[in-house]
Design an enzyme around this catalytic site. Sequence first.
Site, PDB file in Angstrom:
ATOM      1  N   GLY A 240      12.276  74.897-111.776  1.00 39.44           N
ATOM      2  CA  GLY A 240      12.198  74.392-110.403  1.00 39.44           C
ATOM      3  C   GLY A 240      13.525  73.815-109.981  1.00 39.44           C
ATOM      4  O   GLY A 240      14.572  74.097-110.577  1.00 39.44           O
ATOM      5  N   SER A 241      13.486  72.988-108.951  1.00 39.38           N
ATOM      6  CA  SER A 241      14.720  72.443-108.395  1.00 39.38           C
ATOM      7  C   SER A 241      15.289  71.358-109.315  1.00 39.38           C
ATOM      8  O   SER A 241      14.576  70.815-110.168  1.00 39.38           O
ATOM      9  CB  SER A 241      14.422  71.835-107.022  1.00 39.38           C
ATOM     10  OG  SER A 241      13.466  70.823-107.178  1.00 39.38           O
ATOM     11  N   GLY A 245      13.186  68.740-111.532  1.00 45.51           N
ATOM     12  CA  GLY A 245      13.473  68.885-112.961  1.00 45.51           C
ATOM     13  C   GLY A 245      13.935  67.573-113.580  1.00 45.51           C
ATOM     14  O   GLY A 245      13.580  67.255-114.719  1.00 45.51           O
ATOM     15  N   GLU A 262      14.828  74.899-116.559  1.00 43.36           N
ATOM     16  CA  GLU A 262      15.494  76.009-115.845  1.00 43.36           C
ATOM     17  C   GLU A 262      15.558  75.594-114.384  1.00 43.36           C
ATOM     18  O   GLU A 262      14.611  75.797-113.625  1.00 43.36           O
ATOM     19  CB  GLU A 262      14.665  77.297-115.973  1.00 43.36           C
ATOM     20  CG  GLU A 262      14.652  77.893-117.348  1.00 43.36           C
ATOM     21  CD  GLU A 262      15.907  78.687-117.677  1.00 43.36           C
ATOM     22  OE1 GLU A 262      16.881  78.648-116.900  1.00 43.36           O
ATOM     23  OE2 GLU A 262      15.909  79.333-118.727  1.00 43.36           O
ATOM     24  N   CYS A 296      17.269  81.775-108.255  1.00 46.57           N
ATOM     25  CA  CYS A 296      18.127  80.765-108.885  1.00 46.57           C
ATOM     26  C   CYS A 296      19.518  81.340-109.114  1.00 46.57           C
ATOM     27  O   CYS A 296      20.503  80.613-109.138  1.00 46.57           O
ATOM     28  CB  CYS A 296      17.512  80.293-110.192  1.00 46.57           C
ATOM     29  SG  CYS A 296      17.047  81.650-111.269  1.00 46.57           S
TER      30      CYS A 296
HETATM   31  P1  NAD Z   1      10.164  72.790-107.028  1.00 46.69           P
HETATM   32  O1  NAD Z   1      11.020  71.943-107.864  1.00 46.69           O
HETATM   33  O2  NAD Z   1       9.754  72.312-105.697  1.00 46.69           O
HETATM   34  O3  NAD Z   1       8.781  73.127-107.811  1.00 46.69           O
HETATM   35  C1  NAD Z   1       8.783  73.768-109.072  1.00 46.69           C
HETATM   36  C2  NAD Z   1       7.457  73.494-109.757  1.00 46.69           C
HETATM   37  O4  NAD Z   1       7.437  72.128-110.153  1.00 46.69           O
HETATM   38  C3  NAD Z   1       6.228  73.697-108.886  1.00 46.69           C
HETATM   39  O5  NAD Z   1       5.177  74.213-109.651  1.00 46.69           O
HETATM   40  C4  NAD Z   1       5.922  72.279-108.431  1.00 46.69           C
HETATM   41  O6  NAD Z   1       4.578  72.086-108.065  1.00 46.69           O
HETATM   42  C5  NAD Z   1       6.264  71.515-109.693  1.00 46.69           C
HETATM   43  N1  NAD Z   1       6.543  70.109-109.498  1.00 46.69           N
HETATM   44  C6  NAD Z   1       7.332  69.547-108.565  1.00 46.69           C
HETATM   45  N2  NAD Z   1       7.340  68.201-108.707  1.00 46.69           N
HETATM   46  C7  NAD Z   1       6.555  67.937-109.771  1.00 46.69           C
HETATM   47  C8  NAD Z   1       6.149  66.737-110.418  1.00 46.69           C
HETATM   48  N3  NAD Z   1       6.506  65.539-109.976  1.00 46.69           N
HETATM   49  N4  NAD Z   1       5.355  66.825-111.494  1.00 46.69           N
HETATM   50  C9  NAD Z   1       4.966  68.040-111.959  1.00 46.69           C
HETATM   51  N5  NAD Z   1       5.276  69.199-111.355  1.00 46.69           N
HETATM   52  C10 NAD Z   1       6.061  69.149-110.283  1.00 46.69           C
HETATM   53  O7  NAD Z   1      10.903  74.209-106.945  1.00 46.69           O
HETATM   54  P2  NAD Z   1      10.544  75.485-106.052  1.00 46.69           P
HETATM   55  O8  NAD Z   1      10.899  75.220-104.637  1.00 46.69           O
HETATM   56  O9  NAD Z   1       9.177  75.979-106.373  1.00 46.69           O
HETATM   57  O10 NAD Z   1      11.557  76.552-106.674  1.00 46.69           O
HETATM   58  C11 NAD Z   1      12.885  76.697-106.288  1.00 46.69           C
HETATM   59  C12 NAD Z   1      13.805  76.029-107.278  1.00 46.69           C
HETATM   60  O11 NAD Z   1      13.585  76.530-108.596  1.00 46.69           O
HETATM   61  C13 NAD Z   1      15.269  76.344-106.985  1.00 46.69           C
HETATM   62  O12 NAD Z   1      16.023  75.188-107.182  1.00 46.69           O
HETATM   63  C14 NAD Z   1      15.615  77.412-108.005  1.00 46.69           C
HETATM   64  O13 NAD Z   1      16.985  77.515-108.288  1.00 46.69           O
HETATM   65  C15 NAD Z   1      14.822  76.957-109.179  1.00 46.69           C
HETATM   66  N6  NAD Z   1      14.590  78.051-110.116  1.00 46.69           N
HETATM   67  C16 NAD Z   1      15.318  78.052-111.270  1.00 46.69           C
HETATM   68  C17 NAD Z   1      15.174  79.107-112.155  1.00 46.69           C
HETATM   69  C18 NAD Z   1      16.000  79.163-113.406  1.00 46.69           C
HETATM   70  O14 NAD Z   1      15.680  79.973-114.263  1.00 46.69           O
HETATM   71  N7  NAD Z   1      17.043  78.374-113.571  1.00 46.69           N
HETATM   72  C19 NAD Z   1      14.260  80.137-111.876  1.00 46.69           C
HETATM   73  C20 NAD Z   1      13.525  80.078-110.704  1.00 46.69           C
HETATM   74  C21 NAD Z   1      13.699  79.017-109.822  1.00 46.69           C
END
Ligand code: NAD
Length: 511
Positions: A240-241, A245, A262, A296
């Site tokens: 995630g972001s 993260g 990631e 990402c």
């Molecule tokens: P996000 O961080 O909003 O959410 C990611 C996941 O985390 C979701 O399932 C969300 O519900 C969960 N989440 C968020 N806050 C949480 C918490 N407090 N407790 C538990 N779970 C929680 O990200 P997004 O908008 O879904 O995805 C986009 C981001 O992900 C971008 O920053 C992108 O670069 C990154 N990403 C990275 C990779 C990688 O391999 N490096 C791959 C795909 C996406």
Amino acid sequence: MKFLKELSLESPLSSVSTGKDWKTAKTTNLLKPFSPVDGSHYLEIPLATSEQYTEVVATAKDAFIYWRSLPAPRRGEIVRQIGEKVRLYKQPLGHLISYETGKPLQEGLGEVQEMIDVCDFAVGQSRMLYGMTTVSERPQHKLYEQYHPLGIVGVITAFNFPLAVYGWNTMLAAICGDVVIWKPSSKVPGTAIALQKIIGEVCLENNLPEGIFNLIIGNRDEVGNSMLEDTSIPLISFTGSVASGKHAAEVVSRRLGRTILELGGNNAIIIAPSADLKIAIPAVVFGAVGTTGQRCTTTRRLIIHDSIYDTVVKKLRTAYESLNIGNPLNEINHIGPLIDLQSVHDYREAVEAITAQDGEIIYGGNVLFGPNYESGCYVEPTLAAVQPNCLIVQEETFAPILYLLRYSGSVDEAIAIQNGVRQGLSSSIFTTDMRESEMFLSTVGSDCGIANVNIGTSGAEIGGAFGGEKETGGGRESGSDSWKGYMRRQTVTVNYGSELPLAQGINFDLS
Ligand code: NAD
């Protein structure tokens, strides 16, 4: 919609499954996901409760006792069957991914293929969970390392790869003998439910106990944070972001749990004077606008040598003018919508920041309206000329905005610009000068987890370890030897002699 039917996504749906079984709803609190393609709310899913979370964890714990003792190649056989089953559903799954995320159909199908490939990769790996053997300093002693299953792995995934990221983690974790609890993004729950149903068929056909492959769709407090805090989950793999993260890492490390992170990227391509523009321009365009800039590994920064800057920008403009934006399920379109209205808001804010920070919009910069764009999530891909110290360039705006930066000196200057951000996922250089490419790959070169030459930043083959450095989190979810992250490592010493020599020459005389 035909693909929803083909994937059995028909009401009433449940958000909690432990394999074959789907649990009855315990709440009237409904998740109604929004498709950025047409703005419709296409499903109704009752959210999981914390009580259901507790039940899932208990089932997973029991399943681990069974699964860890099954020989790894037999676990691989289950993963092989999952891959075969996903092959059968490739078309509807690809359509659903496109409809839920807004990525073009070809990319949706490509994502399903990635899941299939990961299954194949994991099947092979299931016969190669090897440790190393070394020599002992003591006579008649054997010294080696081995890997054992870890337990329950919590897999929390982002919206932009709703199938592949789960596959990277879960198929490896499964062959390693772990059981998985998956919390997908609430923005794309349909893909998760569809895949769980497919996996459930395999569980049924093999008479597997409940609790090996678990799905739970719920809000952050009741499910997400419960997973992070749960001491019965030794490993959280979080995609995630950077912001979320960091939160995940803090909560899990407070209990000394493990994470694989990631997180966001801010990827750059360097275009050196000798670059072959015939291959560089399509790589840049695909990298910047593919998945509507929501990968990402999306190319966000282009670092162009002064001597070819005008030529590159002109070619990019021409390429951007030829792009079709619209319904991603229509294969003539190259670019679909952003995931939701919040992302459109972030795109607008970034465009405003560019001009406020002395940048110049060279192409695009607008939200699209009209009959083909009714969801409100379609935006123009954007080219913006900026200074390296421009603050907005430091951020990962998850949208198709490509920042154009100049350099005039040697490749060292370009590398310094490239490394001058907080994130460290993917990077690339286009050059035909071997000295430049080797410098880029050397210890003083790119500081990213992925470094490419004459190929863009976007996407990656599944064979290599995937992940990034710095704020990207340092995790490697799949490829290469990343399976080791899903196991616990054990160093073993066996004394097959009749003496007890101590290490480091210590003499402990009891006579
Ligand atoms: P996000 O961080 O909003 O959410 C990611 C996941 O985390 C979701 O399932 C969300 O519900 C969960 N989440 C968020 N806050 C949480 C918490 N407090 N407790 C538990 N779970 C929680 O990200 P997004 O908008 O879904 O995805 C986009 C981001 O992900 C971008 O920053 C992108 O670069 C990154 N990403 C990275 C990779 C990688 O391999 N490096 C791959 C795909 C996406």
